[in-house]
Design an enzyme around this catalytic site. Structure first.
Site, mmCIF file in Angstrom:
data_model
loop_
_atom_site.group_PDB
_atom_site.id
_atom_site.type_symbol
_atom_site.label_atom_id
_atom_site.label_comp_id
_atom_site.label_asym_id
_atom_site.label_seq_id
_atom_site.Cartn_x
_atom_site.Cartn_y
_atom_site.Cartn_z
ATOM 1 N N ASN A 1 0.982 -1.334 0.013
ATOM 2 C CA ASN A 1 -0.216 0.029 -0.003
ATOM 3 C C ASN A 1 0.840 1.146 -0.109
ATOM 4 O OD1 ASN A 1 -1.808 2.019 0.672
ATOM 5 N ND2 ASN A 1 -2.488 1.419 2.484
ATOM 6 N N LYS B 1 0.153 4.475 -0.091
ATOM 7 C CA LYS B 1 -0.542 5.401 0.393
ATOM 8 C C LYS B 1 -0.450 6.591 -0.532
ATOM 9 C CE LYS B 1 -0.271 3.297 4.815
ATOM 10 N NZ LYS B 1 0.019 3.308 6.405
ATOM 11 N N HIS C 1 -9.207 1.048 5.339
ATOM 12 C CA HIS C 1 -7.971 1.221 6.020
ATOM 13 C C HIS C 1 -8.100 2.026 7.138
ATOM 14 C CE1 HIS C 1 -3.797 2.637 6.896
ATOM 15 N NE2 HIS C 1 -3.370 1.467 6.202
ATOM 16 N N GLU D 1 -6.439 4.473 8.183
ATOM 17 C CA GLU D 1 -6.569 6.019 8.022
ATOM 18 C C GLU D 1 -7.711 6.449 7.200
ATOM 19 O OE1 GLU D 1 -2.935 5.583 5.796
ATOM 20 O OE2 GLU D 1 -1.974 5.013 7.680
ATOM 21 N N GLU E 1 -4.445 -4.790 10.886
ATOM 22 C CA GLU E 1 -3.593 -3.710 10.990
ATOM 23 C C GLU E 1 -3.634 -3.106 12.377
ATOM 24 O OE1 GLU E 1 -1.785 -2.679 6.876
ATOM 25 O OE2 GLU E 1 -3.592 -1.345 7.456
ATOM 26 N N GLY F 1 3.217 2.485 10.538
ATOM 27 C CA GLY F 1 4.014 3.415 10.606
ATOM 28 C C GLY F 1 4.755 3.744 11.986
ATOM 29 N N SER G 1 4.291 -2.177 10.262
ATOM 30 C CA SER G 1 5.628 -2.316 10.403
ATOM 31 C C SER G 1 6.160 -3.593 9.981
ATOM 32 C CB SER G 1 6.155 -1.783 11.777
ATOM 33 O OG SER G 1 5.570 -0.450 12.209
HETATM 34 P P1 13P Z 1 3.668 0.360 7.510
HETATM 35 O O1 13P Z 1 4.105 -0.854 7.133
HETATM 36 O O2 13P Z 1 4.292 1.584 7.108
HETATM 37 O O3 13P Z 1 3.596 0.428 9.191
HETATM 38 O O4 13P Z 1 2.083 0.479 6.996
HETATM 39 C C1 13P Z 1 1.217 -0.442 7.114
HETATM 40 C C2 13P Z 1 -0.309 -0.301 6.657
HETATM 41 O O5 13P Z 1 -0.721 0.682 6.961
HETATM 42 C C3 13P Z 1 -0.249 -0.806 5.215
HETATM 43 O O6 13P Z 1 -1.843 -0.561 4.774
#
Ligand code: 13P
Length: 252
Positions: free
Chosen positions: A9, A11, A96, A98, A168, A174, A214
């Site tokens: 992803n 983003k 997601h 976010e 997640e 992140g 992560s």
């Molecule tokens: P990270 O791998 O940067 O922690 O992000 C995970 C994520 O949100 C994938 O959709």
């Protein structure tokens, strides 16, 4: 046998040229170096989905990060699942954290988005996961149960076969703080059991459940050794071909 899927992803990252370069590097490296059977999915910003979809091949597929729930109409700035399909992508991330956190997406809205994805013969990657506060007060199973039941339990058994679930934990996204393999496995088994109670074992045994938060090449091998972890949804480490392909290669 359920599918193993490693999805990147991206983003809101990368210029168009950088996105094209990353796509061609990953496609070439996977085709040259990866001998396993896991599927790879590249999920760029929606503006690049068309181009990325034309470059993927073999066991590498493309997807989008979100879609609107309606088929078409006066929804300025939005894209529909039908548009994503028409560009050649096969997957859409729905819910997601976010999107839930910054765009107010609720389980009820996400249920409609899942319908729209499935109606267009795409696969939904339905995300769930608790915040740190929810885990600290031991509410994570309750939160996950609402996310899964309110977002997915209206589906038929047939439809559920076109859904991938991504766990997640928000506190691991992140942050560099991965859930331990034991923590992730515990939740994945919990999710699979919820799906079993609703859809039966024949369906739940075949649902791919990805872990996200992560994930890096050096923790992927251990995470992937857990019986209910069927791949990963990768953020930061998916922005570079080498680190992403090494995660795919961790899935034997
Ligand atoms: P990270 O791998 O940067 O922690 O992000 C995970 C994520 O949100 C994938 O959709």
């Amino acid at each position: 046998m359920r599918k193993k899927i490693i999805a990147g992803n991206w983003k809101m990252n990368k210029s168009f040229d950088d996105a094209m370069a990353l796509t061609s590097e990953v496609v070439n490296m996977i085709n040259d170096e990866y001998k396993g059977s896991a599927l790879t999915v590249l999920i760029p910003p929606s503006l690049y989905v068309n181009s990325v979809s034309r470059m993927v091949k073999g066991n590498v597929f493309s997807g989008a990060q979100n879609c609107h729930q309606e088929v078409s109409g006066a929804f300025t700035g939005e894209i529909s699942a039908a548009m994503i399909k028409s560009c050649g992508a096969e997957y859409v991330i729905i819910g997601h954290s976010e999107r839930r956190q910054y765009f107010g997406e609720t389980n009820a809205l996400l249920a409609k988005k899942v319908d729209s994805v499935l109606a267009n013969n795409l696969t939904a990657i339905y995300c769930c996961g608790e915040t740190l506060e929810e885990r600290e007060v031991n509410k994570h199973f309750e939160v996950l149960k609402s996310q899964i039941s309110e977002g997915l339990f209206h589906l038929t058994n047939e439809q559920m076969q076109h859904v991938v679930v991504a766990y997640e934990p928000v506190w691991a996204i992140g942050t560099g703080k991965t859930a331990s393999t034991a923590q992730a496995q515990e939740v994945h088994a919990f999710i699979r059991n919820l799906l079993k109670e609703k859809f039966g074992a024949a369906v739940s045994d075949n649902v791919t459940i990805q872990y996200g938060g992560s994930v890096k090449a050096d923790n992927a091998v251990e995470l992937f050794s857990a019986p209910d972890i069927d791949g990963a949804l990768v953020g930061g480490a998916a922005l570079q071909s080498r680190s992403f392909v090494d995660i795919v290669k961790a899935m034997k």
